[in-house]
Design an enzyme around this catalytic site. Sequence first.
Site, PDB file in Angstrom:
ATOM      1  N   ASN A   1      -2.328  -6.391   5.312  1.00  0.00           N
ATOM      2  CA  ASN A   1      -2.333  -7.421   4.276  1.00  0.00           C
ATOM      3  C   ASN A   1      -3.183  -8.616   4.688  1.00  0.00           C
ATOM      4  O   ASN A   1      -3.076  -9.110   5.806  1.00  0.00           O
ATOM      5  CB  ASN A   1      -0.907  -7.912   4.030  1.00  0.00           C
ATOM      6  CG  ASN A   1       0.094  -6.782   4.017  1.00  0.00           C
ATOM      7  OD1 ASN A   1      -0.012  -5.887   3.199  1.00  0.00           O
ATOM      8  ND2 ASN A   1       1.029  -6.808   4.959  1.00  0.00           N
TER       9      ASN A   1
ATOM     10  N   GLU B   1       0.858  -1.185   0.000  1.00  0.00           N
ATOM     11  CA  GLU B   1       0.000   0.000   0.000  1.00  0.00           C
ATOM     12  C   GLU B   1       0.897   1.239   0.000  1.00  0.00           C
ATOM     13  O   GLU B   1       1.874   1.265   0.742  1.00  0.00           O
ATOM     14  CB  GLU B   1      -0.898   0.033   1.243  1.00  0.00           C
ATOM     15  CG  GLU B   1      -1.905   1.164   1.166  1.00  0.00           C
ATOM     16  CD  GLU B   1      -2.875   1.199   2.366  1.00  0.00           C
ATOM     17  OE1 GLU B   1      -2.708   0.400   3.310  1.00  0.00           O
ATOM     18  OE2 GLU B   1      -3.792   2.022   2.326  1.00  0.00           O
TER      19      GLU B   1
ATOM     20  N   HIS C   1      -6.612  -2.273  15.108  1.00  0.00           N
ATOM     21  CA  HIS C   1      -6.830  -1.527  13.861  1.00  0.00           C
ATOM     22  C   HIS C   1      -6.572  -2.418  12.643  1.00  0.00           C
ATOM     23  O   HIS C   1      -7.413  -2.525  11.751  1.00  0.00           O
ATOM     24  CB  HIS C   1      -5.910  -0.307  13.846  1.00  0.00           C
ATOM     25  CG  HIS C   1      -6.021   0.532  12.607  1.00  0.00           C
ATOM     26  ND1 HIS C   1      -6.807   1.652  12.550  1.00  0.00           N
ATOM     27  CD2 HIS C   1      -5.466   0.406  11.388  1.00  0.00           C
ATOM     28  CE1 HIS C   1      -6.724   2.183  11.338  1.00  0.00           C
ATOM     29  NE2 HIS C   1      -5.910   1.444  10.614  1.00  0.00           N
ATOM     30  N   GLU C   2      -5.428  -3.051  12.613  1.00  0.00           N
ATOM     31  CA  GLU C   2      -5.089  -3.878  11.442  1.00  0.00           C
ATOM     32  C   GLU C   2      -6.032  -5.069  11.344  1.00  0.00           C
ATOM     33  O   GLU C   2      -6.477  -5.432  10.255  1.00  0.00           O
ATOM     34  CB  GLU C   2      -3.630  -4.347  11.509  1.00  0.00           C
ATOM     35  CG  GLU C   2      -2.595  -3.241  11.666  1.00  0.00           C
ATOM     36  CD  GLU C   2      -2.742  -2.086  10.700  1.00  0.00           C
ATOM     37  OE1 GLU C   2      -3.252  -2.289   9.572  1.00  0.00           O
ATOM     38  OE2 GLU C   2      -2.373  -0.954  11.073  1.00  0.00           O
TER      39      GLU C   2
HETATM   40  N1  TRP Z   1      -3.035   0.846   5.777  1.00  0.00           N
HETATM   41  C1  TRP Z   1      -2.074   1.071   6.820  1.00  0.00           C
HETATM   42  C2  TRP Z   1      -2.885   1.317   8.079  1.00  0.00           C
HETATM   43  O1  TRP Z   1      -3.525   2.295   8.248  1.00  0.00           O
HETATM   44  C3  TRP Z   1      -1.182   2.257   6.568  1.00  0.00           C
HETATM   45  C4  TRP Z   1       0.133   1.974   5.950  1.00  0.00           C
HETATM   46  C5  TRP Z   1       1.043   1.066   6.355  1.00  0.00           C
HETATM   47  C6  TRP Z   1       0.746   2.661   4.885  1.00  0.00           C
HETATM   48  N2  TRP Z   1       2.161   1.165   5.588  1.00  0.00           N
HETATM   49  C7  TRP Z   1       2.007   2.127   4.697  1.00  0.00           C
HETATM   50  C8  TRP Z   1       0.339   3.688   4.090  1.00  0.00           C
HETATM   51  C9  TRP Z   1       2.892   2.608   3.722  1.00  0.00           C
HETATM   52  C10 TRP Z   1       1.207   4.180   3.105  1.00  0.00           C
HETATM   53  C11 TRP Z   1       2.457   3.627   2.933  1.00  0.00           C
HETATM   54  O2  TRP Z   1      -2.984   0.519   8.921  1.00  0.00           O
HETATM   55 ZN    ZN Z   2      -5.534   1.629   8.633  1.00  0.00          ZN
END
Ligand code: TRP
Ligand code: ZN
Length: 881
Positions: free
Chosen positions: A272, A127, A304-305
């Site tokens: 993920n 991401e 959260h994850e």
């Molecule tokens: N989706 C992740 C979260 O909010 C955020 C995230 C993790 C992210 N690694 C990243 C966003 C690298 C941008 C780039 O839990």
């Molecule tokens: Zn998030």
Amino acid sequence: MQSKTAPAIRLEDYQPPAYRIETVDLDIRLDPKATIVAAELSVVRQPDTAGHVPLVLDGDNLKLLSLEQNGKTVPEDHYKTSKTALELAAPEEDRFTLTITTEVNPDANTQLMGLYRSSGTYCTQCEADGFRRITYFPDRPDVLSVYTVRLEAPKTSCPVLLANGNLKETGEIAGTGNHFAIWHDPHPKPAYLFALVAGDLAKVPDSFITASGNAVELNIYVEHGKEDLCDWAMDSLKRSMRWDEDAFGREYDLDVFNIVAVSDFNMGAMENKGLNIFNDKYVLADPETATDQDYANIEAVIAHEYFHNWTGNRITCRDWFQLCLKEGLTVFRDQEFSADMRSRPVKRISDVKLLKMHQFPEDAGPLAHPVRPRAYQEINNFYTATVYEKGAEIIRMLKTYLGAEDFRSGLDLYFDRHDGEATTIEAFLTCFEDATGTDLDQFSLWYEQAGTPLVTADTKYDPDQQTLTVSLSQEIPPLPGQKTARPSVVPLRFGLIGANGQDLEISECDGADVSGGVLVLNKARQKVTFKQIPDAPVLSLLRDFSAPVRLTQTLPSEDLVFLARHDTDPYNRWQAVQTLATQTLIARTEAVQQGTSHTDTDSLIDVLRSIVDDQQLDPALKAQALTLPTEADIAQEIGKNVDPDAIHKARNNLRSDIGSGLSQHFRMIAEEFSAMGKFTPDAESAGKRALSNRALHYYALSGDPSASALVSDRFAAANNMTDRLAALTILVHEAMNGSAEALAAFRDRHQSSALAMDKWFMTQATAPQDETLDAISELMANPLYDATNPNRVRAVLHSFATGNPTQFARPDGKGFELIAESVLEIDKRNPQVASRLLTSFRSWRALEKHRSALAESALLRISSSEELSRDCRDIVDRTLQ
Ligand code: TRP
Ligand code: ZN
């Protein structure tokens, strides 16, 4: 790298994909410098695509080794590659197989996006757009595919091979020393949720039975020797899984849930599918190395994850403009989880503090943007406090506005209707409209308009009519590039408090819907009249911080004192103390600047005394109430012509006055709670430690000659990191005797723990003294400093830039220079970390003339660099505009 601003990506330009990829079969042979990725994609043309268009796949930093279509090498004149794409001439067939073989170099990947190595372990971060650094692919969240992943690596160096989903097969390859694992994820997902991990890691196993009776294998993978640091994370995971079933009816959907902790990570953690990857600071904890705050953060980030499994993974985003669809909702969910696990009011207060500290300044400065942005240069710069924290506040308001039951039925409909889809904010809101019959058109403005609304409230009591009239207004201060804002729907939770401290029953009211104790403000101006009010009450407004607004309420200070003593809403009781303190601090700052003596603060000290003495009050809440607004809070409140030194002096004076005014109280508390015995991380014990350490800090400022010894003793005797770090911070930040010895003792004790040493670096970087600048050069020359480790860089530079306002904004300009230089240096390796650090300049225009000129020249220096990443180019351009 680029020096010119690229054209922006716009929400209004969204087009559905011309091709979908139904399945992805990856065969990955891991090698530190030459990993080979063979990707077999089943490509399907979308029926509604007009004519035959070329298939364009994203790519970044890839070496293409071969390209086959339906098993035959694609002739060279049928495709072309560029720095950012592979374009295949419009294929004849509606369905075909594309096999792409690429080579990537994990060891050369310093950006920590795509496939890289952290302490020798292979891991990925995809991401928002890192998958294109692994293979050519339509790297956009609305292309969902079923993945099968075969990993191959030497068995001795990489005994652990992980990917998303369920494990299907493992085996050895005779004569090579290699082994392999095949993982299959049955849930279609966008490429940003792909992950793999390979390395020599220890496994901490556990298990969970879902509400419908499915057994789930749980594992946390960490470096060998760190197994004992995973108990809290595992416990948090199991509680999260149960809570999501109970609170939202959401069950886990695979046979296994894996978490991996790595030391080099750009952000907090990543959701993920079935294979969450974490910055190890949000996994590892024991009393010796983690503070109470760390325990709370781990619990929240694990939750959260995990919660993303439904809000983000099962239902994902159509495009990155919809980022708040998953992030705002998931932050709201993790906040609610923590509130249920701990003290709800304490959790609410700390969330609001965070919002005001990070999101309010963002929303008031050059980096302001709507919760759903309409355009971006670099999506990685939009993982912001606005998208996350204000996004969560919108969900909270939706619940307040609709009521808990209707909120739940809207959410149930959302899960039902959109499971397996990539969707939008509109579709999300429509679920709540359909489930409840409420029109959310005006409410949806919260997603569209940047800026913090200013709400004013004026109360008038008429003893003859026995009415209380509240005149309300709302307005968003003008922001560059935003048309005049329209009034939004602002749910204001409130109470009318009688002289006895009890809330009045409200029998009749004109001018607004006030059912359920929530006054809905939905016009620019609104007059609300409460009838049959026999005596003048005090209006407690914006209880529980029911909307992310700035409230200006003309309250005489006796009323504020009354609220600080009696409000039954703990949030507003805390807020009343903060408002009193803020008023005092602003008056004192002016006095410092004018060289006059400051105003009297007896009423504030009386209020604090009554809070300390209140036997009913939770220690954690007392600790919150005793914590003065930060220097940054005061600067924000002052808003322009800010002189950080004057604020610092004013705040220090007030702290000393409070310390000496209540010194015996503080001494007693500090002693009473010290030596509490064995450490437990629960919220109640944490609250007692917080109060005790707050009291110790005030006592240290009281002028009492025995204070210094008490702090040093506390440092030496501490049996946990919370108390040890609190004492160290007092010694170092107040430049007390023994601080150098304490720093040395801390270093000797914790050298081998990177996470503990981050605290050692941070404590020194945030010391508000002139010497800190030189100390930072020394810290960066320390063999333990590692410029490639984001946590270490943040511990020194980010905490300096955001947590040391007088030194960052030094009148000699050297604080700004240090950060500007560091941004340019880090940007060569890791643009994401560099651009985050660069955002610390965002409030530069609010500084007084001399300092803002210094900040501007530091920014111009960055801007004039020819080799800026897109990330930093975007931030520096917006910050200067
Ligand atoms: N989706 C992740 C979260 O909010 C955020 C995230 C993790 C992210 N690694 C990243 C966003 C690298 C941008 C780039 O839990
Ligand atoms: Zn998030």
